[in-house]
Write an enzyme that holds these catalytic residues in place. Structure first.
Site, PDB file in Angstrom:
ATOM      1  N   HIS A 122      77.670  31.175  58.944  1.00 46.62           N
ATOM      2  CA  HIS A 122      78.611  31.180  57.819  1.00 46.62           C
ATOM      3  C   HIS A 122      78.926  32.590  57.367  1.00 46.62           C
ATOM      4  O   HIS A 122      78.082  33.246  56.756  1.00 46.62           O
ATOM      5  CB  HIS A 122      77.990  30.491  56.614  1.00 46.62           C
ATOM      6  CG  HIS A 122      78.028  29.014  56.685  1.00 46.62           C
ATOM      7  ND1 HIS A 122      78.160  28.245  55.565  1.00 46.62           N
ATOM      8  CD2 HIS A 122      77.957  28.159  57.715  1.00 46.62           C
ATOM      9  CE1 HIS A 122      78.161  26.965  55.923  1.00 46.62           C
ATOM     10  NE2 HIS A 122      78.034  26.890  57.226  1.00 46.62           N
ATOM     11  N   TYR A 159      84.852  27.217  47.064  1.00 45.50           N
ATOM     12  CA  TYR A 159      83.845  26.601  47.924  1.00 45.50           C
ATOM     13  C   TYR A 159      83.550  27.518  49.117  1.00 45.50           C
ATOM     14  O   TYR A 159      84.472  28.047  49.744  1.00 45.50           O
ATOM     15  CB  TYR A 159      84.326  25.238  48.472  1.00 45.50           C
ATOM     16  CG  TYR A 159      83.463  24.853  49.651  1.00 45.50           C
ATOM     17  CD1 TYR A 159      82.180  24.366  49.439  1.00 45.50           C
ATOM     18  CD2 TYR A 159      83.881  25.097  50.957  1.00 45.50           C
ATOM     19  CE1 TYR A 159      81.340  24.122  50.496  1.00 45.50           C
ATOM     20  CE2 TYR A 159      83.046  24.839  52.022  1.00 45.50           C
ATOM     21  CZ  TYR A 159      81.768  24.358  51.791  1.00 45.50           C
ATOM     22  OH  TYR A 159      80.936  24.143  52.838  1.00 45.50           O
ATOM     23  N   HIS A 212      86.788  21.451  53.155  1.00 41.92           N
ATOM     24  CA  HIS A 212      85.952  20.704  52.201  1.00 41.92           C
ATOM     25  C   HIS A 212      86.739  19.620  51.451  1.00 41.92           C
ATOM     26  O   HIS A 212      86.668  19.503  50.214  1.00 41.92           O
ATOM     27  CB  HIS A 212      85.256  21.653  51.213  1.00 41.92           C
ATOM     28  CG  HIS A 212      83.844  21.267  50.919  1.00 41.92           C
ATOM     29  ND1 HIS A 212      83.450  20.754  49.708  1.00 41.92           N
ATOM     30  CD2 HIS A 212      82.732  21.291  51.687  1.00 41.92           C
ATOM     31  CE1 HIS A 212      82.160  20.485  49.736  1.00 41.92           C
ATOM     32  NE2 HIS A 212      81.692  20.800  50.933  1.00 41.92           N
ATOM     33  N   HIS A 312      76.418  18.562  61.088  1.00 42.27           N
ATOM     34  CA  HIS A 312      76.208  19.243  59.808  1.00 42.27           C
ATOM     35  C   HIS A 312      74.811  19.863  59.804  1.00 42.27           C
ATOM     36  O   HIS A 312      73.839  19.193  60.167  1.00 42.27           O
ATOM     37  CB  HIS A 312      76.317  18.163  58.720  1.00 42.27           C
ATOM     38  CG  HIS A 312      76.309  18.652  57.318  1.00 42.27           C
ATOM     39  ND1 HIS A 312      75.956  17.818  56.281  1.00 42.27           N
ATOM     40  CD2 HIS A 312      76.634  19.839  56.767  1.00 42.27           C
ATOM     41  CE1 HIS A 312      76.067  18.481  55.136  1.00 42.27           C
ATOM     42  NE2 HIS A 312      76.483  19.707  55.400  1.00 42.27           N
ATOM     43  N   GLU A 339      75.967  23.270  63.354  1.00 42.90           N
ATOM     44  CA  GLU A 339      75.990  24.197  62.222  1.00 42.90           C
ATOM     45  C   GLU A 339      74.578  24.725  61.964  1.00 42.90           C
ATOM     46  O   GLU A 339      73.602  23.971  62.044  1.00 42.90           O
ATOM     47  CB  GLU A 339      76.501  23.473  60.967  1.00 42.90           C
ATOM     48  CG  GLU A 339      76.617  24.371  59.749  1.00 42.90           C
ATOM     49  CD  GLU A 339      77.129  23.636  58.506  1.00 42.90           C
ATOM     50  OE1 GLU A 339      77.032  22.385  58.482  1.00 42.90           O
ATOM     51  OE2 GLU A 339      77.624  24.293  57.588  1.00 42.90           O
TER      52      GLU A 339
END
Ligand code: CS2
Ligand code: MG
Length: 402
Positions: A122, A159, A212, A312, A339
Site C-alpha cells: 500500500h 480512504y 472502496h 483481501h 494483498e
C-alpha cells in the site's frame, strides 16, 4: 481425534484480533482467525454461546461435515458474523488436520502450483507527490505490485491515506469519526495520480487502486475508461455489489480489470459476478468467506470462468488468516495476487508465523499446519479496546458509503 475444548482469545496488540483455538484429546490444537473489524465481540458471543458447546466431542477430522453442521444446521444461513465464526472453526480444523499429517497445509490442498505468492503493498500520500515517493519506497523494498491511493484536494481525509506509512490502520477511534466525500472531486483527481505514476515509473510495476465502494456503475465505467491508458492491474470495489447485476454497466464501459469481494461472505455474494464474467478478480478471503473449505470452492468456481483470486489482506485480518490464505494461494491454479499490509511488531509477537516476504513474494513456509500460532501469554497483555472504522458524509450532511 475428538474436540475437547474451543477457546476464543481476544487481544489488541495495536488493534483488535479474535482467535479461535480448537483443542483435541490427542494434544493437537489448531487456530483460526475470527476477526470482524468493528464487530469483534459479536463474533466472540456467537462462537462462545452458539458454536463451541455444540462441537465438543465431535471428530475434529470431519471438516466438511462440521462446516455443513454450522451452516445448514443453524437454519440462519450466511451473514458476516456467522460466516466469520464458521471460517475460524474451519481454519483451525485444517490446521489440526495438516499437523496430524505432518504436512504444510498447501500439501492437503493439492500441493504447490507456484513457488511464491505475489503480493501488493500500500503506497499512499496526502497528495500526488507524496504518493509518488511512497511508490518508489515500495519498489525499493522489492514489491512487484503496488496499490496507490492519494488525498483528494478539498477533502480533509480520504480512504486509504494513513499517517503511519508502515502500518495502515483504518479503525481509528472508539466511536466512528466522520469523513467528507465528494465523487466529483475524486473523479477529477484520480486519473492525474496514475498519469504521474506511469510517467515516473513506466509500465513494469503493477499498479492497483481501491475505490472502496464509492461510485455508481456509470461513474465507475467513466473512471475505468479514464484509467485505461495507465494499465491498472485492477480497479477495486468500484461499486457496492449487493446488486451484482449493476456490474454489467461497469463492464460495458471499460476494459480496466475489476476486482471485488472483501465484504463477501459466500459464493452467493459473487455467483453472478463470476458466472457472467463481470469481474476479473475475486477478493474474498479466508476469515470472512467461510474459511479454507468455502473459499476453495469459490476459487475453483471462479477458475471455470477465467476469474482469478486476489484475497483481501488488510491489517484487520490477523496473521492467522494470512497464513491460511497463503497456503490456498500457493495451491490453487487460478491465483492472481494477494494483498499484504504489514502487521505491527506487537502483532507479530502475539502471532509467531512461518510465512515470510522475499523479493515481492510471500511464502507460507513448510511447518506442519498453516504455520501460524498464538502466544497466549503475550496476547493477554493487550486487552480489547473498542475501535470503529470512520463513516462518510456528503457536503449536505447526508450519509454515504465508507
Ligand atoms: C481495504 C481495507 O485492504 C483493503 O482493500 O478496503 O482497508 C478495509 O477498509 C478494511 O479491511 C475494513 O475492515
Ligand atoms: Mg479494499
Amino acid at each position: 481425534m475428538k474436540i475437547t475444548r474451543i477457546k476464543t482469545i481476544v487481544t489488541c496488540p495495536d488493534r483488535n484480533f479474535v482467535t479461535v483455538k480448537v483443542e483435541t484429546d490427542e494434544g493437537l490444537y489448531g487456530i483460526g482467525d475470527a476477526t470482524l473489524n468493528g464487530r469483534e465481540l459479536a463474533v466472540v458471543a456467537y462462537l462462545d454461546e452458539h458454536v463451541a458447546p455444540c462441537l465438543i466431542g465431535m471428530d475434529a477430522g470431519r471438516i466438511e461435515d462440521i462446516w455443513q453442521y454450522l451452516y445448514r444446521g443453524c437454519y440462519w444461513r450466511r451473514g458476516a458474523v456467522t460466516m466469520t465464526a464458521i471460517a475460524a472453526i474451519d481454519t483451525a480444523l485444517w490446521d489440526i488436520k495438516a499437523k496430524a499429517a505432518n504436512m504444510p497445509l498447501y500439501q492437503l490442498l493439492g500441493g504447490k502450483s507456484r513457488d511464491g505468492v505475489m503480493v501488493y503493498g500500500h503506497a499512499n500520500g496526502v497528495d500526488i507527490e507524496e504518493t509518488v515517493d511512497e511508490v518508489a519506497k515500495y519498489m525499493d523494498l522489492g514489491y512487484l505490485a503496488i496499490r496507490a491511493q492519494t488525498g483528494i484536494p478539498g477533502l480533509p481525509t480520504t480512504y486509504g491515506v494513513s499517517e503511519d506509512k508502515m502500518y495502515y490502520e483504518p479503525a481509528d477511534a472508539s466511536l466512528p469519526s466522520t469523513a467528507l466525500w465528494s465523487t466529483s472531486k475524486y473523479m477529477h483527481h484520480i486519473p492525474q495520480l496514475f498519469d504521474r505514476l506511469r510517467n515516473t515509473f513506466g509500465f513494469d510495476v503493477h499498479l492497483l487502486h481501491d475505490v472502496h465502494h464509492r461510485l455508481t456503475p456509470i461513474e465507475a465505467g467513466r473512471v475505468g475508461k479514464a484509467l485505461e491508458p495507465y494499465d491498472l492491474f485492477w480497479l477495486e470495489d468500484a461499486v457496492p455489489a449487493e446488486n451484482q447485476a449493476a456490474f454489467r454497466t461497469v463492464r460495458q464501459h471499460t476494459t480496466t480489470p475489476l476486482a471485488i469481494g472483501e465484504v463477501f461472505n459466500s459464493i452467493w455474494d459473487c455467483k453472478e459476478l463470476i458466472e457472467e464474467g463481470l469481474i476479473d478478480y475475486i477478493r474474498a478471503t479466508v476469515v470472512h468467506a467461510g474459511g479454507v473449505s468455502h473459499l476453495k470452492k469459490i476459487f475453483d468456481f471462479a477458475a471455470m470462468h477465467h476469474v482469478r483470486s486476489g484475497s483481501h489482506g488488510a491489517t484487520d485480518l490477523s496473521p492467522v488468516c494470512m497464513g491460511a490464505a497463503l497456503h490456498l494461494d500457493t495451491a490453487i491454479y487460478n491465483f492472481g495476487i494477494q494483498e499484504y499490509m504489514r502487521h505491527t511488531e506487537k502483532t507479530d509477537d502475539v502471532f509467531p508465523h512461518s510465512y515470510y516476504f522475499s523479493k515481492g513474494y510471500l511464502h507460507p513456509g513448510d511447518v506442519p499446519g498453516h504455520g501460524v500460532d498464538i502466544d497466549e501469554d503475550i496476547a493477554a497483555k493487550y486487552p480489547y479496546q473498542r475501535a470503529f472504522l470512520p463513516v462518510n458524509r456528503l457536503a449536505d450532511g447526508s450519509m454515504f458509503n465508507w
